[in-house]
Design a protein around this motif. Sequence first.
Motif, PDB file in Angstrom:
ATOM      1  N   LYS A   1       8.240  18.064  -1.429  1.00 42.39           N
ATOM      2  CA  LYS A   1       7.877  16.703  -1.027  1.00 42.39           C
ATOM      3  C   LYS A   1       7.292  16.700   0.374  1.00 42.39           C
TER       4      LYS A   1
ATOM      5  N   TYR B   1      -6.765   8.793   5.110  1.00 44.27           N
ATOM      6  CA  TYR B   1      -5.984   7.647   4.615  1.00 44.27           C
ATOM      7  C   TYR B   1      -5.992   6.455   5.580  1.00 44.27           C
TER       8      TYR B   1
ATOM      9  N   ASP C   1       0.175   3.749  -2.865  1.00 44.54           N
ATOM     10  CA  ASP C   1      -0.538   4.975  -2.505  1.00 44.54           C
ATOM     11  C   ASP C   1       0.377   6.181  -2.329  1.00 44.54           C
ATOM     12  N   ILE C   2       1.609   5.962  -1.917  1.00 42.41           N
ATOM     13  CA  ILE C   2       2.482   7.097  -1.591  1.00 42.41           C
ATOM     14  C   ILE C   2       3.625   7.225  -2.601  1.00 42.41           C
TER      15      ILE C   2
ATOM     16  N   LEU D   1       3.036  15.005   6.044  1.00 38.90           N
ATOM     17  CA  LEU D   1       1.784  14.896   5.293  1.00 38.90           C
ATOM     18  C   LEU D   1       2.101  14.305   3.920  1.00 38.90           C
ATOM     19  N   TYR D   2       1.137  13.575   3.365  1.00 38.32           N
ATOM     20  CA  TYR D   2       1.350  13.009   2.032  1.00 38.32           C
ATOM     21  C   TYR D   2       1.169  14.142   1.023  1.00 38.32           C
ATOM     22  N   PRO D   3       2.226  14.530   0.323  1.00 43.99           N
ATOM     23  CA  PRO D   3       2.162  15.769  -0.469  1.00 43.99           C
ATOM     24  C   PRO D   3       1.201  15.709  -1.645  1.00 43.99           C
ATOM     25  N   HIS D   4       0.906  14.508  -2.119  1.00 46.74           N
ATOM     26  CA  HIS D   4       0.065  14.417  -3.314  1.00 46.74           C
ATOM     27  C   HIS D   4      -1.409  14.261  -2.976  1.00 46.74           C
ATOM     28  N   MET D   5      -1.726  14.208  -1.674  1.00 47.72           N
ATOM     29  CA  MET D   5      -3.121  14.014  -1.288  1.00 47.72           C
ATOM     30  C   MET D   5      -3.687  15.319  -0.730  1.00 47.72           C
TER      31      MET D   5
ATOM     32  N   GLU E   1       5.559  21.334  -8.889  1.00 51.68           N
ATOM     33  CA  GLU E   1       5.340  20.668  -7.601  1.00 51.68           C
ATOM     34  C   GLU E   1       6.624  20.034  -7.103  1.00 51.68           C
TER      35      GLU E   1
ATOM     36  N   PRO F   1       2.607   7.668  -6.658  1.00 53.66           N
ATOM     37  CA  PRO F   1       2.158   9.026  -7.040  1.00 53.66           C
ATOM     38  C   PRO F   1       3.273  10.064  -6.951  1.00 53.66           C
ATOM     39  N   LEU F   2       4.179   9.896  -5.981  1.00 50.78           N
ATOM     40  CA  LEU F   2       5.264  10.859  -5.862  1.00 50.78           C
ATOM     41  C   LEU F   2       6.267  10.709  -6.995  1.00 50.78           C
TER      42      LEU F   2
ATOM     43  N   ARG G   1       0.861  21.619   0.321  1.00 51.57           N
ATOM     44  CA  ARG G   1       1.809  22.689  -0.005  1.00 51.57           C
ATOM     45  C   ARG G   1       1.124  24.052  -0.074  1.00 51.57           C
TER      46      ARG G   1
ATOM     47  N   ILE H   1      -7.618   2.704   4.924  1.00 51.29           N
ATOM     48  CA  ILE H   1      -6.897   1.434   5.036  1.00 51.29           C
ATOM     49  C   ILE H   1      -7.614   0.514   6.005  1.00 51.29           C
TER      50      ILE H   1
ATOM     51  N   ARG I   1       0.837  -1.213   0.000  1.00 48.73           N
ATOM     52  CA  ARG I   1       0.000   0.000   0.000  1.00 48.73           C
ATOM     53  C   ARG I   1       0.861   1.249   0.000  1.00 48.73           C
ATOM     54  N   PHE I   2       1.942   1.224   0.762  1.00 52.28           N
ATOM     55  CA  PHE I   2       2.833   2.388   0.790  1.00 52.28           C
ATOM     56  C   PHE I   2       3.370   2.658  -0.606  1.00 52.28           C
TER      57      PHE I   2
END
Lengths: 278, 358
Positions: A278, B98, A187-188, B86-90, A275, A191-192, B132, B102, A183-184
């Motif tokens: 991070k 989140y 989901d994370i 924080l998750y930057p893309h969310m 963008e 996308p990054l 951001r 899960i 999932r990491f």
Amino acid sequence: MVEKRGVGTNMVHLVLITGIVIVCFPIYLTFVGSTLTHFEVIRPPMPLVPGPHFIENYTRALTSGVHVPVGRMLFNSLVMAMGIAVGKIAISILSAYAIVYFRFPFRMLAFWAIFMTLMLPVEVRIVPTYEVAASLGLLNTYSGLILPLIASATATFLFRQFFLTVPDELLEAARVDGAGPWRFFKDILLPLSVTNIAALFVILFIYGWNQFLWPLLITTKPEMNTIVMGLKQMMPTADDYGNWPVTMAAAMLAVLPPVAVVLFMQRLFVKGLVETEK
Amino acid sequence: MATISIRDIRKSYGNTEVIHGVSIDVADGEFIVIVGPSGCGKSTLLRMVAGLERITGGTIDIGGRVVNELEPRERDIAMVFQNYALYPHMSVFDNMAYGLKIAGQSKEEIRARVDKAAAMLQLEPYLDRKPRALSGGQRQRVAMGRALVRDPAVFLFDEPLSNLDAKLRVQMRLEIKQLQRSVGTTSLYVTHDQVEAMTLADRLVVMNGGIAEQIDTPMAVYERPATRFVAGFIGSPAMNMLEGTAKGSIFALEGGGRLTFGDAELAETERPVLLGVRPEHLKLAASDEAALELSVTAVETLGADTLAHGSLSGANGAGSALVARLPGSVKVTPGDTLPLAIDARSVHLFDAETGRRV
């Protein structure tokens, strides 16, 4: 930025325009050639304005070509380039993920082994690779075109470097949130990595599209030819009459997919540049 | 809601032990602040509770369940990180949702919980934004919201305010305190800032060099520091320390000279001790009642208070540096000699060797 006025601005434009003309003129000439008849092309001086045979020549190239229809070769190239680009990205992002985020025996050895292969281009290992591909019965198949080129040390290295810049806290926050390794990643991390993936896709697609030596070896049937090989074969040789307008039309067609990829992916690049945080 | 029981917890990296057996019992709903200088092991301790660091020895028990071998997600905790993480893309909403997603909560349940947390943290206008596009304080709120929506047994805070500017820090400090009061969740909070520690804590854990020097309420830590380290760490400016031996009402300073405490008896010891007195417990006095004289070398005016830095002078022997916190109305200039009195009840004695309170 240096700001120029008056004569300075004109000079800058002059230099840039000269550069563009030098780069674009051969492409323009190819386009002109693809709209004339064979005799107009070979009789000097060749005209510098497009002729009326555009549709005729391109239809002929796409449907019949010189040996194989260009449409077929374009399709082969597209399959190979997409296979190589997607495959390379998929494999390298997963191996970089393993190397950066998991502790397992011989982790660094694995990394260095991958890194060392950077020094071995296709040409160096082409004979043993051919032997292996042939014994596996991969001659004249798409798998044969794609698989031997699919591992990428460069991409693995790039993804590794990128993953190292992702703050550890993101992983920890995800773990506290209950995300497992998969999932990491999904989901994370994925996308990054979109910007990196887009950049690599462009580079690798063009790399795959421009492959010449490997397809030349692995394919013997004309219907498995790629466009880059095909172009070489369409060039008139000593005892061959050839068909220049069709060849040039094929060349124009061969340029289009990489251009489309670059134009489409450019938007993702710019987005990625904006963008940065991070 | 849960109690936490940390039993003789140890952590080693290779052969180096960094936490040497810490035991803390946290009651249900209690707010515990772990404070200490950089490298004292406070963050490591918190991360062991979170499950982000392996535990070398001892046990951690959350809500009556030993969690040593459990993954963070199985421990029913939520953590707020120093850099927010924080998750930057969310979007803000997705960041907060989140964990619930899960956990397989329904869409309506997630929506309801996130909306509730957002209302508590005044984040409603920002739910669609990306991190951001938020200010530092707002990001901090989102990080707290992410912890809040999970409704965990324990909140863990890892220096959550240290990336904020001074004003915002004071504001968020109050908000965290109020928030924790209203939800009543057991909390562990790590900081190096003693003001945060004093203001937030129900009980303080002062850590140094991998051990807990003192575990007590903020006032008890201030009034009766258990060790020399705690005495010097809590309180600003730090407590004055004078070396010497105490006998009866007389304190003989190491460099010659003596301090007298009138009729008050100091704990009688013949061995070398440290006498600690806080700057705010030094009072201006008439010359004949003064216990010591301070020769002022520098003055800091803070408005409400004036800090006089200097050293002992006159009959008390010279040398030892000393700070006195005087009322802001007192006019002091460098070069002055101030007669100061010490209230014997506000004096702390520490063993010079072990640093323990005598």
